[in-house]
Structures are given as structure tokens and as C-alpha cells.
Design a protein around this motif. Structure first.
Motif, PDB file in Angstrom:
ATOM      1  N   ALA A   1       0.884  -1.323   0.064  1.00  0.00           N
ATOM      2  CA  ALA A   1       0.006   0.065  -0.261  1.00  0.00           C
ATOM      3  C   ALA A   1       0.975   1.527  -0.203  1.00  0.00           C
ATOM      4  O   ALA A   1       0.390   2.479  -0.477  1.00  0.00           O
ATOM      5  N   VAL A   2       2.013   1.223   0.634  1.00  0.00           N
ATOM      6  CA  VAL A   2       2.705   2.461   0.794  1.00  0.00           C
ATOM      7  C   VAL A   2       3.756   2.628  -0.741  1.00  0.00           C
ATOM      8  O   VAL A   2       4.477   3.377  -0.885  1.00  0.00           O
ATOM      9  N   THR A   3       3.514   1.633  -1.697  1.00  0.00           N
ATOM     10  CA  THR A   3       4.212   1.748  -2.869  1.00  0.00           C
ATOM     11  C   THR A   3       3.342   1.968  -4.057  1.00  0.00           C
ATOM     12  O   THR A   3       3.617   1.677  -5.195  1.00  0.00           O
ATOM     13  N   LEU A   4       2.095   2.682  -3.636  1.00  0.00           N
ATOM     14  CA  LEU A   4       1.125   3.091  -4.752  1.00  0.00           C
ATOM     15  C   LEU A   4       1.149   4.394  -5.388  1.00  0.00           C
ATOM     16  O   LEU A   4       0.698   4.723  -5.999  1.00  0.00           O
ATOM     17  N   ALA A   5       2.177   5.108  -4.926  1.00  0.00           N
ATOM     18  CA  ALA A   5       2.529   6.546  -5.449  1.00  0.00           C
ATOM     19  C   ALA A   5       3.967   6.863  -5.341  1.00  0.00           C
ATOM     20  O   ALA A   5       4.568   6.622  -4.185  1.00  0.00           O
ATOM     21  N   PHE A   6       4.277   7.171  -6.285  1.00  0.00           N
ATOM     22  CA  PHE A   6       6.062   7.689  -6.295  1.00  0.00           C
ATOM     23  C   PHE A   6       6.238   9.065  -7.107  1.00  0.00           C
ATOM     24  O   PHE A   6       5.477   9.479  -7.840  1.00  0.00           O
ATOM     25  N   ARG A   7       7.159   9.681  -6.171  1.00  0.00           N
ATOM     26  CA  ARG A   7       7.636  10.765  -6.921  1.00  0.00           C
ATOM     27  C   ARG A   7       8.681  10.742  -7.822  1.00  0.00           C
ATOM     28  O   ARG A   7       9.845  10.349  -7.198  1.00  0.00           O
ATOM     29  N   VAL A   8       8.777  11.018  -9.132  1.00  0.00           N
ATOM     30  CA  VAL A   8       9.840  10.712 -10.154  1.00  0.00           C
ATOM     31  C   VAL A   8      10.560  11.909 -10.335  1.00  0.00           C
ATOM     32  O   VAL A   8      10.009  12.869 -10.779  1.00  0.00           O
ATOM     33  N   ARG A   9      11.854  11.851 -10.331  1.00  0.00           N
ATOM     34  CA  ARG A   9      12.610  13.231 -10.591  1.00  0.00           C
ATOM     35  C   ARG A   9      13.892  12.605 -11.499  1.00  0.00           C
ATOM     36  O   ARG A   9      14.450  11.713 -11.365  1.00  0.00           O
ATOM     37  N   VAL A  10      14.068  13.649 -12.439  1.00  0.00           N
ATOM     38  CA  VAL A  10      15.287  13.592 -13.227  1.00  0.00           C
ATOM     39  C   VAL A  10      16.017  14.748 -13.344  1.00  0.00           C
ATOM     40  O   VAL A  10      15.468  16.222 -13.268  1.00  0.00           O
ATOM     41  N   ASP A  11      17.291  14.613 -12.809  1.00  0.00           N
ATOM     42  CA  ASP A  11      18.229  15.860 -12.899  1.00  0.00           C
ATOM     43  C   ASP A  11      19.675  15.592 -13.100  1.00  0.00           C
ATOM     44  O   ASP A  11      19.946  14.385 -13.638  1.00  0.00           O
ATOM     45  N   ALA A  12      20.673  16.218 -12.790  1.00  0.00           N
ATOM     46  CA  ALA A  12      22.098  16.100 -13.220  1.00  0.00           C
ATOM     47  C   ALA A  12      22.443  14.723 -12.534  1.00  0.00           C
ATOM     48  O   ALA A  12      23.697  14.244 -12.688  1.00  0.00           O
ATOM     49  N   THR A  13      21.972  14.339 -11.434  1.00  0.00           N
ATOM     50  CA  THR A  13      22.323  13.420 -10.774  1.00  0.00           C
ATOM     51  C   THR A  13      21.770  11.771 -11.434  1.00  0.00           C
ATOM     52  O   THR A  13      22.381  10.637 -11.200  1.00  0.00           O
TER      53      THR A  13
ATOM     54  N   LEU B   1       5.787   8.172  -1.818  1.00  0.00           N
ATOM     55  CA  LEU B   1       5.600   9.537  -1.288  1.00  0.00           C
ATOM     56  C   LEU B   1       5.773   9.581   0.319  1.00  0.00           C
ATOM     57  O   LEU B   1       5.837  10.473   0.679  1.00  0.00           O
ATOM     58  N   LEU B   2       5.731   8.214   0.859  1.00  0.00           N
ATOM     59  CA  LEU B   2       5.678   8.140   2.302  1.00  0.00           C
ATOM     60  C   LEU B   2       7.379   8.224   2.734  1.00  0.00           C
ATOM     61  O   LEU B   2       7.663   8.196   3.802  1.00  0.00           O
ATOM     62  N   GLY B   3       8.178   8.032   1.459  1.00  0.00           N
ATOM     63  CA  GLY B   3       9.754   8.242   1.584  1.00  0.00           C
ATOM     64  C   GLY B   3      10.420   6.859   2.160  1.00  0.00           C
ATOM     65  O   GLY B   3      11.464   6.712   2.315  1.00  0.00           O
ATOM     66  N   VAL B   4       9.607   5.589   2.115  1.00  0.00           N
ATOM     67  CA  VAL B   4       9.984   4.453   2.654  1.00  0.00           C
ATOM     68  C   VAL B   4      10.952   3.596   1.605  1.00  0.00           C
ATOM     69  O   VAL B   4      11.713   3.014   2.209  1.00  0.00           O
ATOM     70  N   ILE B   5      10.589   4.076   0.338  1.00  0.00           N
ATOM     71  CA  ILE B   5      11.210   3.187  -0.861  1.00  0.00           C
ATOM     72  C   ILE B   5      11.907   4.161  -1.566  1.00  0.00           C
ATOM     73  O   ILE B   5      11.072   5.119  -2.176  1.00  0.00           O
ATOM     74  N   ARG B   6      13.110   3.817  -2.088  1.00  0.00           N
ATOM     75  CA  ARG B   6      13.563   4.772  -3.370  1.00  0.00           C
ATOM     76  C   ARG B   6      14.191   3.924  -4.299  1.00  0.00           C
ATOM     77  O   ARG B   6      15.181   2.912  -3.780  1.00  0.00           O
ATOM     78  N   PHE B   7      14.160   4.233  -5.507  1.00  0.00           N
ATOM     79  CA  PHE B   7      15.297   3.594  -6.481  1.00  0.00           C
ATOM     80  C   PHE B   7      15.937   4.645  -7.291  1.00  0.00           C
ATOM     81  O   PHE B   7      15.197   6.010  -7.365  1.00  0.00           O
ATOM     82  N   ARG B   8      17.220   4.445  -7.515  1.00  0.00           N
ATOM     83  CA  ARG B   8      17.782   5.489  -8.088  1.00  0.00           C
ATOM     84  C   ARG B   8      18.728   4.823  -9.083  1.00  0.00           C
ATOM     85  O   ARG B   8      19.344   3.802  -9.148  1.00  0.00           O
ATOM     86  N   VAL B   9      18.805   5.331 -10.484  1.00  0.00           N
ATOM     87  CA  VAL B   9      19.688   5.137 -11.515  1.00  0.00           C
ATOM     88  C   VAL B   9      20.642   6.163 -11.593  1.00  0.00           C
ATOM     89  O   VAL B   9      20.315   7.473 -12.272  1.00  0.00           O
ATOM     90  N   PRO B  10      21.985   6.164 -11.312  1.00  0.00           N
ATOM     91  CA  PRO B  10      22.802   7.309 -11.563  1.00  0.00           C
ATOM     92  C   PRO B  10      23.051   7.782 -13.031  1.00  0.00           C
ATOM     93  O   PRO B  10      23.017   6.685 -13.798  1.00  0.00           O
ATOM     94  N   LEU B  11      23.350   8.848 -13.160  1.00  0.00           N
ATOM     95  CA  LEU B  11      23.465   9.274 -14.609  1.00  0.00           C
ATOM     96  C   LEU B  11      24.762   8.551 -15.215  1.00  0.00           C
ATOM     97  O   LEU B  11      24.478   8.198 -16.346  1.00  0.00           O
ATOM     98  N   GLU B  12      25.711   8.210 -14.685  1.00  0.00           N
ATOM     99  CA  GLU B  12      26.799   7.507 -15.147  1.00  0.00           C
ATOM    100  C   GLU B  12      26.303   6.107 -15.598  1.00  0.00           C
ATOM    101  O   GLU B  12      27.190   5.513 -16.381  1.00  0.00           O
ATOM    102  N   GLN B  13      25.143   5.517 -14.898  1.00  0.00           N
ATOM    103  CA  GLN B  13      24.775   4.216 -15.415  1.00  0.00           C
ATOM    104  C   GLN B  13      24.125   4.137 -16.578  1.00  0.00           C
ATOM    105  O   GLN B  13      23.672   3.072 -17.109  1.00  0.00           O
TER     106      GLN B  13
END
Length: 337
Positions: free
Chosen positions: A237-249, A256-268
Motif C-alpha cells: 500500500a505504501v508503494t502506490l504513489a511515487f515522486r519521479v525526478r530527473v536531474d543532473a544526478t 510519497l511516504l519516503g519508505v522506498i527509493r530507487f535510483r539510476v545514477p546518470l553515469e549508469q
């Protein structure tokens, strides 16, 4: 010459057949199994002790409860869970198509229903004529037989459902956005599941939690399995909404609850593109998903998604509006490195 109407018929007929077989495997057959199981359990109730064994530790019963616990659990788990799955799956699969993951879900649900019906009915049957549920024999052999029956039923359920070919996924390369040297750019969007899916997941949490509470009150049997299931559903239930961001990183997706995060570094990042995702057909539903083809990501609905190819051949997908801009910005930032 094939007319448009004939072409549509040729396309929809396999999907209609797949939907029918899915409902037979997921609802009709489990309903029949549960009906037979419950009928036997109810017929045997007068022959059971007032308190029956409901849980075993090794070969000894260590949990007890009223006899009606068995038919109630048989209906709730053996039929309730597949029915809930079908209620969530079919509305998504009708427009998306019934792919491999949908076929697998149907087979698994048939296996689960068979395991529940056989194991619980056997547990009731072996307590007939006992004066005390504590005298019940071990449950090891019944569980092994029930598990084997569940596996066989699941395999049959897989082959009963037809194999369907899904249309090729539409892929559009992310056209790099023109950035002035030294210019900083950020793209942010929120992605969330549709309201019906949210309601279904909340209903599942309430159903499983309620079953755990009822069993905890009416018997001393261990309900840890239900509490684990309720916890897993609550986590979903806490994975039903995400804030997606693209920037220099690079790309970041945070719940939205900040519990889970996924990241793809720009260098990858090796390539960013836009794809049309069919949530049920390709990923087996919504949430944090792994597709049979190895793609991994956040799939909260069908439709447009940002797809990022990473080092090592890994692919991350997130369904989100305005994915073309996100892909274009990632491409521009990756080029400017």
C-alpha cells in the motif's frame, strides 16, 4: 481480402478465449473445490470435538479453536483470495491482453485453492470421532499430499489456459532536449495507481487483518502467517504513489511516504526511451514488478512509461505521464557528461 471487422475479430477472439479460461481456472474450478470441501466439513461437524486442533508444531497440535474455523478459512482463503485476484486482474487484462504473467497468476491461484481445500478438509476429517482435538494425529503427511495436489493443479491450470501473443511493445527513443552549456534542468512528476486498484488493495489489507484478528480471538492457533500477509499488503500500500525526478544526478523514484527509493545514477544510463506498458499482460499487475523478460521497475498503471537501459543490460521502467520529456532530459544530460 480481410476486412477491418474480420481483423478485429481475429485479434479479440484469442483474448476472449484466454479470459474465459482464466476465469474458469481462477474462479469456477476453485469455487467447485471449495464447495465440495465445505460440504464435507459441514457434514462432519457433528462428529468433531467441541474444540478442534487448528495448528501443529511438528507432530503435536499446539493451537485450537471452534470447528467452524475450518469452513470459514476454506471459503476466505480458498475462494476469497482467487476472487479478489480476479476482480483486480480482469479489468486490467481486458484492455492490456492476457499474457504469460496473467496465465501464471491463474495457475498459481488454482494451486493455492487446491492446497487449501485438500489440507483443511483432511485436517477436519482426521479429527472425526475424537473426544479432544489435542489427540489429533500429525499434519505432516496431509500437508505434503495437499502441496503435491496443489502443484499438479497449478500445472494443469497453466496448460489449460491458451498461450497468447501480445502485440509488440511500442518504443520511442528519447530525443535529447537542447540545453545551453551550463544550464541546469530538473523534471519532476508524481505517478500513482488508479482508484479501483487502491480500493482493492486496501480491501485486501482489511480482509487479511480481520481474519488474523478473528482467529487470534477465537483460538490459540498461531496466526503469524496471516499477520505476515497483512504486513506484506500494507507494505504494498505504501508503494502506490511515487515522486519521479530527473536531474543532473540521474533518475530517482521515491515513494510519497519516503519508505522506498530507487535510483539510476546518470553515469549508469546508457539509453532512455518511451514505451507503452501493459501492466497486467507484461508485468502481472501493478506495484514494484519484475517482468519475465528481466525488466524491473515501478508499474502503477498501463500506458506511457520511461524506460532506462543501464550498465550490464539492466532495464528500469517507471510508468509516468510526460515520459517523453523525462527521456529527452536524461538523454541530454547523459550526452553532456
Amino acid at each position: 481480402m480481410t476486412t477491418p471487422r474480420q481483423a478485429r475479430s481475429e485479434t479479440t477472439e484469442p483474448m476472449r478465449r484466454a479470459r474465459t479460461r482464466f476465469l474458469i481456472v481462477t474462479i469456477a474450478v476453485p469455487a467447485l473445490l471449495v464447495a465440495v470441501a465445505v460440504a464435507l466439513q459441514l457434514a462432519w461437524l457433528p462428529e468433531l470435538p467441541a474444540t478442534v486442533a487448528t495448528h501443529w508444531s511438528g507432530s503435536e497440535p499446539d493451537g485450537f479453536g471452534p470447528a467452524w474455523t475450518y469452513p470459514a478459512l476454506t471459503v476466505a482463503i480458498g475462494l476469497g483470495v482467487p476472487a479478489l485476484l480476479a476482480a483486480v486482474t480482469v479489468p486490467q487484462a481486458v484492455p492490456d491482453g492476457f499474457g504469460t504473467t496473467t496465465r501464471l497468476l491463474g495457475a498459481v491461484m488454482l494451486g493455492v485453492s487446491t492446497l487449501i481445500a485438500v489440507s483443511l478438509t483432511w485436517a477436519v476429517g482426521m479429527q472425526r470421532g475424537l473426544d479432544d482435538g489435542a489427540d489429533a494425529a500429525g499434519i505432516g503427511v496431509p500437508m505434503l499430499v495437499a502441496a503435491a495436489a496443489g502443484v499438479v493443479a497449478g500445472v494443469v491450470g497453466w496448460f489449460v489456459q491458451p498461450k497468447t501473443e501480445l502485440p509488440e511493445t511500442k518504443v520511442e527513443p528519447g530525443e535529447a532536449i537542447e540545453l545551453v552549456p551550463g544550464e541546469r534542468a530538473v523534471w519532476v512528476r508524481t505517478t500513482a495507481v488508479a482508484t479501483p486498484a487502491l480500493v482493492a488493495i486496501i480491501a485486501a489489507v482489511v480482509l487479511v487483518t480481520g481474519a488474523a484478528v478473528v482467529l487470534g480471538v477465537t483460538s490459540s492457533s498461531a496466526t503469524w502467517g496471516l499477520w505476515i500477509a497483512a504486513g506484506a499488503l500494507a507494505l504494498a500500500a505504501v508503494t502506490l504513489a511515487f515522486r519521479v525526478r530527473v536531474d543532473a544526478t540521474g533518475l530517482t523514484a521515491r515513494s510519497l511516504l519516503g519508505v522506498i527509493r530507487f535510483r539510476v545514477p546518470l553515469e549508469q544510463v546508457r539509453r532512455a526511451e518511451v514505451v507503452q506498458v501493459r501492466a497486467m499482460a507484461e508485468f502481472g499487475g501493478i506495484g514494484i514488478r519484475l517482468a519475465p523478460d528481466g525488466r524491473f521497475g515501478i508499474v502503477l498503471h498501463s500506458g506511457t512509461a520511461l524506460q532506462v537501459h543501464r550498465d550490464g543490460g539492466r532495464v528500469f521502467v517507471v510508468t509516468v505521464e510526460d515520459a517523453a520529456t523525462a527521456a529527452g532530459l536524461l538523454s541530454a544530460l547523459q550526452r553532456a557528461r
